[in-house]
Design an enzyme around this catalytic site. Structure first.
Site, PDB file in Angstrom:
ATOM      1  N   HIS A 134     -41.031 128.347 -23.401  1.00 47.79           N
ATOM      2  CA  HIS A 134     -41.101 127.102 -22.625  1.00 47.79           C
ATOM      3  C   HIS A 134     -40.876 126.159 -24.282  1.00 47.79           C
ATOM      4  CE1 HIS A 134     -42.463 128.323 -19.114  1.00 47.79           C
ATOM      5  NE2 HIS A 134     -42.036 127.634 -18.655  1.00 47.79           N
ATOM      6  N   ASP A 146     -45.367 115.331 -15.871  1.00 45.52           N
ATOM      7  CA  ASP A 146     -44.815 114.965 -15.078  1.00 45.52           C
ATOM      8  C   ASP A 146     -45.822 116.348 -13.536  1.00 45.52           C
ATOM      9  OD1 ASP A 146     -42.878 113.258 -15.762  1.00 45.52           O
ATOM     10  OD2 ASP A 146     -41.722 114.705 -16.164  1.00 45.52           O
ATOM     11  N   HIS A 200     -36.806 123.279 -20.596  1.00 47.58           N
ATOM     12  CA  HIS A 200     -37.632 123.842 -20.202  1.00 47.58           C
ATOM     13  C   HIS A 200     -38.405 124.839 -20.102  1.00 47.58           C
ATOM     14  CE1 HIS A 200     -41.356 122.605 -17.695  1.00 47.58           C
ATOM     15  NE2 HIS A 200     -41.318 124.090 -16.799  1.00 47.58           N
ATOM     16  N   GLU A 205     -62.944 118.226  -2.687  1.00 44.21           N
ATOM     17  CA  GLU A 205     -62.872 119.631  -2.767  1.00 44.21           C
ATOM     18  C   GLU A 205     -62.606 120.543  -4.480  1.00 44.21           C
ATOM     19  OE1 GLU A 205     -61.651 118.535  -0.074  1.00 44.21           O
ATOM     20  OE2 GLU A 205     -63.358 119.071   1.541  1.00 44.21           O
ATOM     21  N   HIS A 209     -62.666 124.401  12.050  1.00 49.12           N
ATOM     22  CA  HIS A 209     -63.660 124.210  10.870  1.00 49.12           C
ATOM     23  C   HIS A 209     -64.176 125.425  10.751  1.00 49.12           C
ATOM     24  CE1 HIS A 209     -62.248 119.972  11.008  1.00 49.12           C
ATOM     25  NE2 HIS A 209     -63.936 119.417   9.895  1.00 49.12           N
TER      26      HIS A 209
END
Lengths: 677, 677
Positions: free
Chosen positions: B37, B166, B271, B420, B482
């Site tokens: 890159h 970004d 990129h 989390e 859950h």
């Protein structure tokens, strides 16, 4: 929404009674179950009442009405709010169902479950997910509108409403989805944020002090702040939100969790446990409610909601008429509508799919997938999809279609941004909404970012296709952070999920066909690197993929099968090469291509035995991922050439040598097993 | 940072030469590797130069200097930027190493790898993760400062700098971490946002049109906007950011990807792929660089960075002196410092850990963990941790310690909020920073939200402890959303990860001890519900847990082992009950507790054979999760009582009956296997 509701005085004692019915039903159900979350229903009852009675367009007698507004309780733990409203407004949820809250087999489980309770649009509970689903629903609405609203015929014109909690707002998936919704200017998405300042740990200021409204403004949302117990103000805010076309709306509603409970309001104690008999009584007293009555619904309250439901039914029957007229006037559109809303594709739909000629150089399965997508774009007009900013790599673009963008929803290609998690949630939402078969791509490694939403898609059996490319260390130089190792096994572990890892271009065609004919989520696992396209006049037909596993190369002697080589995806070519050599040496070896464990598992015993005969225990599996789990297919006498450590940054051929993914190594292990070194 | 740097003219031709050296090294390395890159290093070279030469305090001769500033390249794909700077400033990264970019065994892999290349503080690449790690580093800095800076002795006083892209900004984990950082008012965290408007798909406006600066202001950050190629402006902004104490800082730097490449600047083509020989030449021409020179570093540029490094060395030796003085003046503090910075705990540290008496009613392993944490809080003073808004459920609070909050870092308890993923990234960052042994809790189901960061912790071998409670359908009424089913297997699949699922209070003690003595990440998998505390005078000692698996209940006849029952966690009690009955019936059955597959796998063959003798093929495993994977331990002749579908919402005992997790069912299957029905 009753047509007469504008004349209802939201501040009246009768309205208070209606709201308190919701509250007391929630309290009573949680108390009886001795489990659940009373605080949110009590705090959000005011806004939910205003939404359901004056804005939400729904018909309890026809929960599948396509142009209904969608309601998503992203804060699924507050489900008694939704169950109470479903009951009161006349959905097929009885008072007895409420009394069975959280019990085995009841219609009222601990979190809302799509497909289980009428009127529940998505399964929620894991925070942030419902929010993401709702963004997908609003996208689908806008895309359907762009396709089917011809001139003055607006047969698609509904809203998506969400009630979200502090927890939803903290989850990254909701942040991603909110940014995407703002970018797309989803004017028909309206979120009521139940800003009650309380989470499980205590006051939100223990961990959460940002300005949520300002954040959403930064995303491009229309933002309002209201007192969440001021019903007329909520009504005004909802009206303003609907008027703010071209921007999704957030209404930050300051509420009090456990509203009216004298000792537990505004406390985390009201969040996730029954209030206790005494506190319930005290709250009822505060409401002016009969203290000892349980599951009490005043007749006038039922009457009120009957009126609301009647209004909704009228809206729906009006729509039915408009829709019938539209169908007559637009037979082509009607045909498209039917195709896109059917559960199954038409019989024979896959005839004419591309066949790829044998080719030693071959192509990457991601490239074959890209070609297949071009063909599918014609055959399945409601197939839409995109990538989380890896479109050129995932080969997910439909060449002849436009891109979906701000206020531009006629296209079929999505740029989800670097937002894998929101992409997954949006795909589920689009599928839940109906009208589309959505797919989304990223690198297989980033399936980890999507895992919570993939799981929910599996629970809901949504036919979403994930296009996961760059499926092993063969991606090469990007190194261990980008090389999947454990992902195949970890995804296979998800109940109800179907993973397909095709071995060449023709298996990739079959994988896409299988995926689109499957009734649940499918993950396509594809290579970055070229794979030879096998000569199917020599090897078993690629259609075998539909059965999950099949004989690719037969053994030399039918009655003397010495060893079975089992492989998936890019490793099949190694097995085929090894097979050639072993056959030349006179060894009777079979090659089984096993692209989908789940499709194979679903076959009858005879097929499975014909492919993997139980008596042949010399089995060697080859897969560029963890060997863990392969014991299922190779048994204790078998062996696995797998990868049980992280990859490395180097050209793929160098890695293949170091990691043992060479024909030479397959041969070496096979010969060891054959005792023929 | 050179002390003389304030006199450097950032606009001079010499500075331009220094910056272009970074750019050309990056272009040349990518070109030689034919992979990588180039665009980010070319675009971010100006700001990185200003940061490294005038602000970042580092000593290439001592990369482990504790008070160094931390530099995190969250956009890890731009790693040639970092490698170039590491080389130029004198770290042990040679020009030859740069020439080996992305090759097998080189110091310069495709993304930065912690522990592999000196000066790399964390492994990055998966977007958003480095940002989250950096928040953890800044937390650790603030916490160390609160502990060890006595009066005027400031031995901890460094910054954490990040370059983010970004893509980082779009990822939910970074949003969560940014919100947490704003809440905690982490004044020493400074993020340079490389706002180049380009992602892989094209212009960011395809998917990303939010106002990032405004969003961060909403999080409570100090935000500035600069031209990312205006080096004096960047310098001013960095100075202002450091002056803005009490708030983390975001500098939105508008840059041009592939800066100077005449045809590829500002294009996604710059990129992720080599520019091509012609474009490289053209760019060099544009820089006024010798067009055909490769890996060219002007002598004056080396000289400049030698000056910078000398300045850094001086800062470090000054610190060494201050630190030595501080140690003499604060012997207690010095002792604490040494303990908290040691890799291992002192020999015998775990003596005196709580022993839990036999108890039929017993306690939940989450409760035993909570008690253990209280004891550990004394024994391991640098143990700190918290929960993602489930502290009362996870039992993660240290009773006698304060909470970490805005500008209050002397405490040990964290409220991570419902975040989390950011919790996981922050835990890794704290561990990477040094000085703490961090742990974090949530429900096991939500390990899915953390998976990308758990994987990176495993790659980096960071000794983080995850406290995952509510580990099966036994959590009951909350239902399928859950109830973990596949999570145990999916987590076991991650290479280098150790999962421990203890069966009672005493195994929980041992699990914590094993976790804190382990050199990598450990997941503790704990129950919500009570489990009997086994009588260890009757059953094998809980210390057996350290070996991953051990004999809990012996067979009746040593020379006639008919069946082995294998179980983990809550299912061990079922196996023990079944064993009693079978023994009474005269059957010779063994019970093996197998709380950690990974610890067991690490034992020598003799131990494994002694626990699970190969010749005994009648094996029955019981675990409240997927059976998939258990073939490894039960073989083809064995059976598994597992759960291969989603759970349901109901009281846990009802679910246990329906799902077959009863002693009666274990007995039934065992008897079938014994042929003794």
């Amino acid at each position: 929404m009753s047509q007469d509701n504008d004349r209802i005085d939201l501040g009246s004692a009768e309205t208070e009674l209606q709201v308190n019915t919701i509250r007391t039903l929630a309290m009573d159900a949680v108390e009886k179950a001795n489990s659940g979350h009373p605080g949110l229903p009590m705090g959000a009852a005011d806004m939910a009442h205003v939404l359901w009675s004056r804005h939400l367009r729904f018909d309890p007698s026809n929960p599948a009405w396509p142009d209904r507004d969608r309601f998503v309780l992203s804060a699924g733990h507050g489900c008694m709010l939704q169950y109470a409203l479903l009951h009161l407004s006349g959905y097929d949820v009885s008072l007895d169902d409420l009394k069975q809250f959280r019990q085995w087999g009841s219609k009222t489980p601990g979190h809302p479950e799509y497909g289980h309770t009428p009127g529940v649009e998505t399964t929620t509970g894991p925070l942030g997910q419902g929010f993401g689903n709702a963004v997908g629903m609003a996208i689908a609405e806008a895309m359907l509108a762009a396709r089917f609203n011809h001139g003055s015929s607006t047969i698609v014109e509904h809203w998506t409403y969400v009630i979200a909690s502090d927890g939803d707002m903290m989850e990254g998936v909701a942040s991603e989805a909110a940014s995407l919704a703002g970018h797309l200017q989803l004017g028909r998405l309206i979120v009521l944020y139940d800003d009650n300042h309380i989470t499980i740990d205590g006051n939100t200021n223990l961990a959460f002090s940002e300005d949520v409204g300002a954040r959403f403004e930064a995303y491009g949302w229309h933002v309002q702040h209201v007192n969440g117990h001021d019903r007329p103000a909520i009504d005004v805010a909802l009206t303003a939100a609907r008027a703010a076309t071209g921007r999704p709306s957030l209404i930050v509603a300051r509420t009090h969790i456990g509203f009216g409970a004298p000792h537990k309001q505004d406390s985390e104690e009201a969040h996730g446990a029954p209030l206790g008999a005494e506190e319930v009584k005290a709250a009822k007293k505060a409401y002016g409610w009969p203290e000892d009555a349980q599951f009490h619904v005043p007749d006038s309250v039922y009457a009120f909601w009957r009126g609301v439901a009647a209004g909704g039914r009228k809206l729906r029957t009006d729509w039915d008429e408009r829709f019938a007229a539209w169908r007559s006037a637009n037979p082509d559109g009607a045909r498209q509508w039917d195709i896109s809303h059917a559960t199954d594709l038409a019989a024979g739909w896959s005839k004419g799919a591309p066949a790829f000629p044998p080719d030693v150089k071959g192509m990457a399965t991601r490239a074959a997938s890209g070609k297949m997508i071009q063909w599918l774009a014609e055959a399945v007009p409601h197939l839409v999809g995109g990538s989380a900013d890896l479109a050129p790599s995932n080969k997910t673009m439909i060449d002849k279609a436009a891109t979906v963008g701000p206020m531009a929803f006629a296209g079929r290609n999505f740029h989800f941004g670097v937002r894998e998690h929101a992409m997954g949630a949006a795909l589920s939402g689009m599928s839940l909404h109906g009208g589309f078969r959505p797919y989304g791509g990223t690198f297989l490694i980033f399936s980890d970012y999507m895992r919570p939403t993939v799981r929910l898609a599996c629970i809901m059996k949504r036919p979403v296709v994930y296009v996961w490319t760059h499926d092993s260390f063969y991606l090469g130089e990007d190194g261990p952070t980008h090389q999947p190792v454990e992902h195949l096994m970890a995804l296979r572990a998800i109940p109800g999920f179907t993973i397909i890892r095709p071995c060449d271009a023709n298996e990739t065609r079959e994988a896409w066909i299988a995926a689109l004919e499957h009734a649940g989520p499918v993950g396509l696992v594809l290579t970055r690197q070229n794979l030879p396209t096998l000569d199917r006049t020599v090897y078993g037909p690629a259609e075998g993929l539909r059965k999950g596993g099949y004989i690719l190369a037969c053994e030399l002697r039918v009655d003397d099968l010495e060893l079975i080589l089992i492989a998936t995806g890019s490793e099949v070519a190694l097995a085929v090469e090894a097979h050639k050599t072993l056959e030349a040496e006179g060894r009777s070896v079979r090659v089984v291509s096993l692209p989908s464990w789940e499709l194979f598992e679903a076959q009858d015993a005879a097929w499975k035995e014909s492919v993997l005969p139980a008596k042949v225990t010399r089995r060697l599996a080859v897969e560029a991922g963890r060997s863990f789990g392969w014991e299922r297919h190779v048994g204790t006498a078998g062996r696995v050439i797998g990868l049980d450590h992280y990859g490395a940054s180097a050209p793929d051929k160098v890695l293949a040598e170091h990691f043992g993914f060479t024909t030479a190594n397959v041969l070496e292990v096979a010969r060891e097993m054959l005792g023929a070194r």
